[in-house]
Design a protein around this motif. Structure first.
Motif, PDB file in Angstrom:
ATOM      1  N   ASP A 187     -58.078   1.364   6.803  1.00  0.00           N
ATOM      2  CA  ASP A 187     -58.231  -0.004   7.302  1.00  0.00           C
ATOM      3  C   ASP A 187     -58.902  -0.803   6.194  1.00  0.00           C
ATOM      4  OD1 ASP A 187     -58.874  -2.392   8.539  1.00  0.00           O
ATOM      5  OD2 ASP A 187     -59.519  -1.442  10.409  1.00  0.00           O
ATOM      6  N   SER A 231     -55.804   7.478   8.030  1.00  0.00           N
ATOM      7  CA  SER A 231     -55.436   6.067   8.000  1.00  0.00           C
ATOM      8  C   SER A 231     -56.444   5.304   7.155  1.00  0.00           C
ATOM      9  CB  SER A 231     -55.375   5.483   9.413  1.00  0.00           C
ATOM     10  OG  SER A 231     -56.648   5.517  10.017  1.00  0.00           O
ATOM     11  N   ASN A 267     -53.371   6.431   0.481  1.00  0.00           N
ATOM     12  CA  ASN A 267     -52.253   6.505   1.429  1.00  0.00           C
ATOM     13  C   ASN A 267     -52.564   7.563   2.472  1.00  0.00           C
ATOM     14  OD1 ASN A 267     -50.210   4.839  -0.111  1.00  0.00           O
ATOM     15  ND2 ASN A 267     -50.695   6.400  -1.616  1.00  0.00           N
ATOM     16  N   ALA A 268     -52.085   7.351   3.682  1.00  0.00           N
ATOM     17  CA  ALA A 268     -52.213   8.372   4.719  1.00  0.00           C
ATOM     18  C   ALA A 268     -51.538   9.644   4.223  1.00  0.00           C
ATOM     19  CB  ALA A 268     -51.591   7.897   6.019  1.00  0.00           C
TER      20      ALA A 268
END
Length: 92
Positions: free
Chosen positions: A20, A18, A60-61
């Protein structure tokens, strides 16, 4: 013990779990399946197939990355393979 090139490549690559962007953190999973967080200051450069990207917005994840600099505060993140390339590879 000396690592083979294949072993070294596998151990030096991380998978983005992920991103953030507001806090400047990227959660990654390493070869040992353990997750950790990278603190990415504004100076962290993200390199993609298009060149130098706009910071963490370029991640991107699921992307496979390589980190350069200190492991917990990278100076440079290189995208080795995009998540959409991983899903369409013959290995999948």
């Amino acid at each position: 013990m000396t690592l083979s090139l294949t072993d070294w490549l596998q151990q030096s690559r991380l998978v983005v779990v992920s991103v953030d962007k507001s806090r400047g953190y990227v959660r990654v999973k390493g070869h040992a399946e353990a997750c950790s967080e990278l603190s990415c200051p504004e100076q962290t450069v993200v390199v993609t197939e298009d060149g130098i990207g706009p910071g963490l917005d370029a991640l991107n994840a699921g992307d496979i990355i390589r980190v350069e600099g200190p492991a917990d505060r990278p100076e440079r993140i290189v995208v080795v393979r995009r998540v959409w390339e991983e899903l369409t590879s013959p290995e999948f």
